[in-house]
Design an enzyme around this catalytic site. Structure first.
Site, PDB file in Angstrom:
ATOM      1  N   GLU A 407       0.807  -1.216   0.000  1.00  0.00           N
ATOM      2  CA  GLU A 407       0.000   0.000   0.000  1.00  0.00           C
ATOM      3  C   GLU A 407       0.841   1.268   0.000  1.00  0.00           C
ATOM      4  O   GLU A 407       0.517   2.248  -0.689  1.00  0.00           O
ATOM      5  CB  GLU A 407      -0.941   0.008   1.212  1.00  0.00           C
ATOM      6  CG  GLU A 407      -2.109  -0.956   1.104  1.00  0.00           C
ATOM      7  CD  GLU A 407      -1.757  -2.388   1.461  1.00  0.00           C
ATOM      8  OE1 GLU A 407      -2.631  -3.270   1.342  1.00  0.00           O
ATOM      9  OE2 GLU A 407      -0.585  -2.628   1.867  1.00  0.00           O
ATOM     10  N   HIS A 474     -11.161  -5.925   8.892  1.00  0.00           N
ATOM     11  CA  HIS A 474     -11.868  -5.644   7.640  1.00  0.00           C
ATOM     12  C   HIS A 474     -13.162  -4.868   7.884  1.00  0.00           C
ATOM     13  O   HIS A 474     -14.043  -4.867   7.030  1.00  0.00           O
ATOM     14  CB  HIS A 474     -12.200  -6.941   6.895  1.00  0.00           C
ATOM     15  CG  HIS A 474     -11.010  -7.724   6.453  1.00  0.00           C
ATOM     16  ND1 HIS A 474     -10.276  -8.502   7.316  1.00  0.00           N
ATOM     17  CD2 HIS A 474     -10.417  -7.836   5.242  1.00  0.00           C
ATOM     18  CE1 HIS A 474      -9.286  -9.079   6.660  1.00  0.00           C
ATOM     19  NE2 HIS A 474      -9.338  -8.691   5.400  1.00  0.00           N
TER      20      HIS A 474
END
Length: 668
Positions: A407, A474
């Protein structure tokens, strides 16, 4: 500078295919930063500058790289690369103004040293966090590939910087994508006071190139002709055969990390050894032996450069100091953006939130041929939520790019794309994973326009939120991490219509936007949405229901919880405000409503403490205190990570306690 004589020339200079004028030019190019540095250290002792990071002894690397690349090719230097700036012929008074924090510098007094960039000279300066610079170079190189301009870019770091994870991520991305980047490691012996033996456990940093599947070379960094010749050969070939190359320049830092730290931790014999390998003095003696340089020429060059230094210093010293201007400071946080409304017709289709985001993204790709989408599994697979399904077939793999799991490097690459004239949309596979890209978002994207007037034309899509049994990694709705950071815009739509129009505007906007998309709403919320491209203004809330009993403020899934609650209380006439955008925040709509109703309740999915509800509550208390008939109420999730099991997740979320809080506040 008086010429010094060393007992012998310590390098085998090979001048093959280098003419005499170039040899002398390279000497002058190294002499200039050396003389500037000597002057700066005098000024430092006099208290006329605040800090100095010396590159004495490393000039051959900076000058060699900058001399080989064309002036329209980007270089990303560090704070010991003064020779890059002088070889690019940046006016000295502007450099001196920069170091003194004056307006003729490049950061308007907002940063110092070499923490700046300049599009005029195709230089992208460092940030103190070092690592993201490699990823930014990846993005610049990717833009060059997409432009098919055969450009090469070069990026610098020290051997200490190579320990950072961002460096590894960026090298891997460059190798996978075969990006034409010169990754220049100046191995100068010490990261501040930490020697190389405590930085890495391999003989040569260049050996790491094998692990990345990348060509690598070790270069004698104090030998200007070796640097120049090798790079000239490499760059010429890289333009024909694009690829990344890892270069380890063996050199030494003759001064402290910065002047105040000194060099007491460095053995004297080591300094003496490298002192005899001084790149300028050795090359000077070589040119004298070749009868290309004389004492008279050295004196003439030195006097001319010293005169240039003195004249430009006088100009910089005479420049007035910057005076604080509050309006200017606030206005420069963001790049200027004039919202242009694109209206729509009544030709609509009833679609889900996820469809609206996909359609908005697709129409933006058609509108902006310089828009690139990046993210894990976003190409053929279409992303884990299938938002970009079918995009590769229409736009190709150059513009819809699968990325490695890295990322931070991809956020940095998105910044590099923006620097080199592109727009970028990056999909965080889940908003939770943004922690792995936090550094470049907070320290690069958010601050670049304020620091040196460089836009960050980047949208980061953030699938977020609980209610789907996804557990602690998540399910977070972590918008408050970013609303706290000046320079970022934060958008959080709750409906398909808003999502499509706001996404289009976010992509139009040259500023970095965090675009939150609640996963639980993706397929559960439908709405009639115009088929064509349209925009909606960022920073404008929507009043979904009107009443004078109370003001309800929320966003994302919270809006739907509030609607469900109000539907069970038909006698409650409330203003229901969907913020839609969290930064900038539509305080005008909030204050007007609260001033009318006298009561306010704020519902957020995030945990209570430190969330945006706290700031909204404080703002209401400060600006609407005399209109309030009750304390401002906040309703939020409990102070735990988000659990997985259904009963625990239900207990975590504020949905089931909102009704009671609303009724109690109405009765206050």
């Amino acid at each position: 500078m008086k010429s010094q004589i060393v007992p012998k020339i310590h390098f085998d200079y090979d001048r093959t295919n280098i003419n005499s004028d170039t040899l002398v030019s390279l000497y002058r190019a190294m002499l200039k930063p050396r003389l500037i540095e000597e002057k700066m250290m005098i000024l430092l002792r006099q208290g006329k500058i605040s800090k100095w990071f010396s590159g004495i002894g490393q000039e051959a690397i900076s000058v060699g790289v900058a001399s080989v690349l064309n002036s329209n090719e980007y270089i990303l230097p560090m704070h010991r690369n003064l020779g890059v700036f002088t070889t690019r012929e940046i006016p000295l008074y502007r450099l001196f103004s920069q170091w003194q924090g004056k307006a003729n510098g490049f950061t308007n007094g907002r940063d110092r040293s070499f923490h700046f960039g300049t599009q005029e000279f195709n230089i992208v300066g460092m940030i103190s966090h070092l690592g993201p610079q490699f990823g930014v170079a990846d993005g610049i190189a990717l833009a060059n590939q997409l432009k098919k301009n055969d450009h090469v870019c070069a990026v610098f770091t020290g051997e200490g910087g190579t320990s950072e994870g961002d460096i590894h991520e960026a090298l891997n991305v460059a190798s996978v994508w075969q990006l034409p980047v010169l990754f220049c490691i100046e191995n100068n012996g010490y990261g501040l006071s930490t020697p190389t033996s405590e930085q890495y456990n391999c003989e040569h940093l260049a050996d790491r190139g094998k692990g990345y599947g990348m060509e690598s070379h070790i270069i004698e960094g104090n030998n200007i002709l070796e640097v120049y010749s090798k790079l000239k050969e490499l760059v010429s070939d890289m333009r024909k055969n694009p690829r990344p190359v890892l270069l380890e320049f063996k050199t030494f830092r003759m001064r402290g990390h910065e002047e105040a730290s000194g060099t007491k931790y460095v053995p004297t014999e080591l300094i003496d050894f490298w002192g005899e390998k001084d790149p300028l003095i050795n090359f000077e003696k070589y040119l004298i032996s070749e009868e290309l340089l004389s004492e008279e020429m050295i004196e003439a060059f030195t006097n001319a450069i010293k005169q240039e230094i003195d004249e430009n210093l006088e100009k910089a010293f005479e420049e007035p100091t910057i005076e604080a201007d509050l309006t200017k400071e606030l206005n420069d946080v963001y790049s200027s953006f004039k919202y242009q409304e694109v209206a729509h017709t009544n030709d609509v289709e009833n679609i889900r939130l996820i469809d609206a985001i996909s359609e908005g993204l697709k129409l933006s790709m058609r509108k902006h041929d310089n828009l690139v989408i990046m993210g894990q599994d976003v190409a053929e697979y279409g992303g884990v939520f299938k938002i970009t399904e079918g995009f590769v077939e229409e736009f190709g793999k150059e513009r819809v790019r699968n990325t490695p799991i890295c990322e931070s490097a991809i956020v940095s690459a998105a910044m590099g794309l923006s620097i080199n004239g592109f727009k970028a949309v990056m999909e965080m596979q889940f908003a939770d994973f943004v922690t792995s890209g936090f550094n470049p978002i907070i320290n690069y994207l958010a601050k670049s326009h304020y620091r040196w007037n460089q836009k960050a034309d980047v949208v980061i899509r953030m699938p977020c939120g609980a209610g789907v049994g996804a557990g602690p990694f998540h399910s977070q709705t972590n918008e408050a991490w970013f609303t706290h950071t000046p320079g970022l815009k934060v958008v959080y739509p709750a409906f398909p219509y808003d999502a499509k129009g706001l996404l289009a505007t976010a992509i139009e906007d040259p500023n970095p936007v965090l675009f939150f998309e609640h996963k639980a709403l993706y397929r559960s919320i439908r709405q009639d949405v115009p088929k064509e491209y349209y925009t909606l203004p960022i920073g404008k809330a929507a009043t979904l229901r009107e009443g004078d009993a109370i003001t309800i403020i929320s966003y994302g899934a919270g809006i739907h919880w509030a609607i469900e609650t109000l539907d069970t209380l038909p006698d409650v006439k409330a203003d229901l405000i969907d913020l839609r955008t969290l930064s900038p925040l539509d305080t005008e709509t909030i204050f007007a409503s609260v001033s009318k109703t006298g009561k306010a309740i704020i519902l957020q999915e995030d945990s209570l403490f430190g969330g945006i509800a706290s700031d909204i509550s404080a703002l209401i208390s400060e600006h609407c205190f005399e209109k309030l008939d009750a304390p401002v109420m906040r309703v939020a999730s409990i102070e735990t990570p988000i659990p997985f099991a259904a009963a625990l997740e239900s207990q975590y979320l504020p949905k089931n306690k909102f009704k009671e809080a609303l009724i109690n506040l109405l009765a206050y």
